[in-house]
Write an enzyme that holds these catalytic residues in place. Structure first.
Site, PDB file in Angstrom:
ATOM      1  N   ARG A 116       0.808  -1.224   0.000  1.00  0.00           N
ATOM      2  CA  ARG A 116       0.000   0.000   0.000  1.00  0.00           C
ATOM      3  C   ARG A 116       0.841   1.273   0.000  1.00  0.00           C
ATOM      4  O   ARG A 116       1.914   1.323   0.597  1.00  0.00           O
ATOM      5  CB  ARG A 116      -0.924   0.009   1.233  1.00  0.00           C
ATOM      6  CG  ARG A 116      -1.951  -1.114   1.213  1.00  0.00           C
ATOM      7  CD  ARG A 116      -2.753  -1.182   2.504  1.00  0.00           C
ATOM      8  NE  ARG A 116      -3.818  -2.194   2.396  1.00  0.00           N
ATOM      9  CZ  ARG A 116      -3.649  -3.497   2.647  1.00  0.00           C
ATOM     10  NH1 ARG A 116      -2.458  -3.932   3.074  1.00  0.00           N
ATOM     11  NH2 ARG A 116      -4.637  -4.341   2.510  1.00  0.00           N
ATOM     12  N   HIS A 141      -0.873  -2.517  -4.495  1.00  0.00           N
ATOM     13  CA  HIS A 141      -0.270  -3.419  -5.486  1.00  0.00           C
ATOM     14  C   HIS A 141      -0.224  -2.841  -6.899  1.00  0.00           C
ATOM     15  O   HIS A 141      -0.506  -3.524  -7.888  1.00  0.00           O
ATOM     16  CB  HIS A 141      -0.998  -4.762  -5.495  1.00  0.00           C
ATOM     17  CG  HIS A 141      -0.829  -5.557  -4.242  1.00  0.00           C
ATOM     18  ND1 HIS A 141       0.304  -5.488  -3.462  1.00  0.00           N
ATOM     19  CD2 HIS A 141      -1.658  -6.452  -3.628  1.00  0.00           C
ATOM     20  CE1 HIS A 141       0.184  -6.309  -2.423  1.00  0.00           C
ATOM     21  NE2 HIS A 141      -1.007  -6.896  -2.495  1.00  0.00           N
ATOM     22  N   HIS A 215       2.832 -12.785  -5.485  1.00  0.00           N
ATOM     23  CA  HIS A 215       1.695 -12.854  -4.574  1.00  0.00           C
ATOM     24  C   HIS A 215       1.019 -14.233  -4.575  1.00  0.00           C
ATOM     25  O   HIS A 215      -0.214 -14.324  -4.588  1.00  0.00           O
ATOM     26  CB  HIS A 215       0.672 -11.775  -4.945  1.00  0.00           C
ATOM     27  CG  HIS A 215      -0.179 -11.308  -3.793  1.00  0.00           C
ATOM     28  ND1 HIS A 215      -1.139 -12.102  -3.195  1.00  0.00           N
ATOM     29  CD2 HIS A 215      -0.214 -10.128  -3.128  1.00  0.00           C
ATOM     30  CE1 HIS A 215      -1.737 -11.425  -2.229  1.00  0.00           C
ATOM     31  NE2 HIS A 215      -1.190 -10.224  -2.165  1.00  0.00           N
ATOM     32  N   GLU A 350       5.125 -12.310   1.189  1.00  0.00           N
ATOM     33  CA  GLU A 350       5.502 -11.433   0.087  1.00  0.00           C
ATOM     34  C   GLU A 350       6.780 -10.680   0.448  1.00  0.00           C
ATOM     35  O   GLU A 350       6.762  -9.770   1.276  1.00  0.00           O
ATOM     36  CB  GLU A 350       4.383 -10.443  -0.208  1.00  0.00           C
ATOM     37  CG  GLU A 350       3.031 -11.079  -0.467  1.00  0.00           C
ATOM     38  CD  GLU A 350       1.887 -10.132  -0.172  1.00  0.00           C
ATOM     39  OE1 GLU A 350       1.832  -9.051  -0.803  1.00  0.00           O
ATOM     40  OE2 GLU A 350       1.057 -10.454   0.701  1.00  0.00           O
TER      41      GLU A 350
END
Length: 386
Positions: A116, A141, A215, A350
């Site tokens: 974010r 993203h 992801h 991630e």
């Protein structure tokens, strides 16, 4: 004289035979490598783009399937303690579901900026850039049309030691609001020690920010309608980043000791996930960045599934890792093994720079300038615990 000439002829013949045999051996090895990469039709997007699926297979029979839409890993197999290979990444059962949003980001390459960015804007070299606002007031993203929605060029790397795909995509200046033409390259390599290696590289023609990641959601049970609460997780990190109500880091680096965020030793993901902790309430579970100890390529996390015996180790040179416990999976889609993609049926690790880094000067910089190269490496290594 005749004897000397005859000896030279014999020597030349021997060298030719050796050279031909060596060439044939190299060609055979090269052919075997290419045999471990197959290509098939996967689907067609609403725009009419033909999507291909590339399957990598190592000498053990482990497989990784990748499509050129979003660089998405649609399947990845790993053995259990009985030697049975099963798919261990979540995904859709219908190709078109990847092409029409993929709001979960199943298996996708993420860019330009993973995670974010607060208020969907940042300032770089005195200029403010407004980017796509697709997560409340924030950008997530890379925006709604981020790298997970793009067509990547894929080609097999012929001189690689193990089956390797090279993915490339060029993001135009201004795409999703980001400055600079960014040229991105990603390598997926499936090694014979059952590791999936991912190498990222990018260059730009104008100052920009970049934070690429992968992801995939994992469920080491191979049963995608089961929660991951029984998976045991270790994160080699003494600190994590607390977040505010919109999941933006507050800027504080908080010690994990004495909190539900302490994964310094293996513990079940579900052990503390429902505890009365303000941070867990904000994320509806874990959706936070940990700061792994050490620098350079190092082991940062390990996940073990006691029932199947599968173990996944994560190595990276990134300064952060987002552990996400699948809190926004909502059961709207069928899984590949039956049932629905319910709440917490998959987890993500991630590897990344910190969320909102462009707006927080105390975080490691994500700025990339012309003449410089962004590069990062992550390895997902699979083994079995007997």
């Amino acid at each position: 004289m005749k004897k000397t000439i005859m000896n030279l002829i014999i020597l030349f013949a021997v060298l030719c035979i050796f050279g031909c045999n060596k060439k044939e051996t190299n060609q055979k090895t090269q052919s075997e490598k290419m045999d471990r990469i197959s290509v098939s039709d996967y689907g067609v997007t609403a725009k009419g783009d033909s999507i291909k699926k590339y399957t990598l297979t190592n000498k053990n029979g482990m497989k990784a399937e990748v499509i050129n839409f979003g660089g998405i890993i649609t399947s990845l197999t790993a053995p259990d303690r009985e030697g049975k290979y099963e798919d261990i990444v979540l995904g859709f059962t219908k190709p078109e579901d990847y092409f029409t949003g993929n709001s979960y980001y199943f298996g996708a390459l993420i860019g330009r900026f993973g995670n974010r960015i607060a208020n969907a804007k940042f300032t770089l070299e005195g200029k403010t850039y407004n980017i796509d606002q697709n997560d409340g007031t924030n950008s997530l993203h890379g925006g709604k049309e981020g790298f997970h929605t793009k067509l990547w060029k894929i080609e097999a790397v012929r001189d690689a030691k193990f089956p390797t795909l090279k993915l490339t995509y060029t993001s135009a200046d201004g795409e999703e609001g980001y400055p600079g033409k960014l040229s991105a390259t990603v390598l997926y390599t499936l090694t014979d020690n059952n590791s999936l290696e991912i190498f990222y590289e990018a260059t730009t023609d104008k100052a920009t920010v970049v934070n690429l990641t992968q992801h995939s959601y994992f469920n080491l049970s191979g049963k995608f309608n089961k929660t991951v609460a029984d998976h045991e997780l270790q994160i080699n990190a003494d600190n994590f980043l607390p977040v505010n109500g919109s999941l933006i880091p507050t800027g504080e680096q908080k010690a994990v000791k004495g909190t539900p965020f302490d994964f310094t030793v293996l513990k079940p993901i579900g052990k503390d996930i429902n505890s009365e902790d303000d941070q867990l309430k904000k994320g509806k579970g874990y959706d936070h960045n940990w700061i792994p100890n050490g620098k350079g390529l190092r082991s940062i996390a390990k996940v073990s599934h006691p029932e199947s015996g599968r173990v996944m180790e994560v190595l990276t040179d990134e300064p952060g890792v987002q552990f996400y416990s699948g809190n926004f999976l909502d059961g709207k889609f069928d899984t590949k093994t039956g049932g629905k993609n319910e709440f917490r049926t998959g987890f993500c690790l991630e590897t990344q720079h910190f969320p909102d880094s462009p707006n927080q000067a105390s975080f490691p910089s994500t700025e990339l300038k012309p003449g410089h190269k962004y590069h990062s490496k992550t390895i997902y290594k699979f083994s079995v615990k007997k």
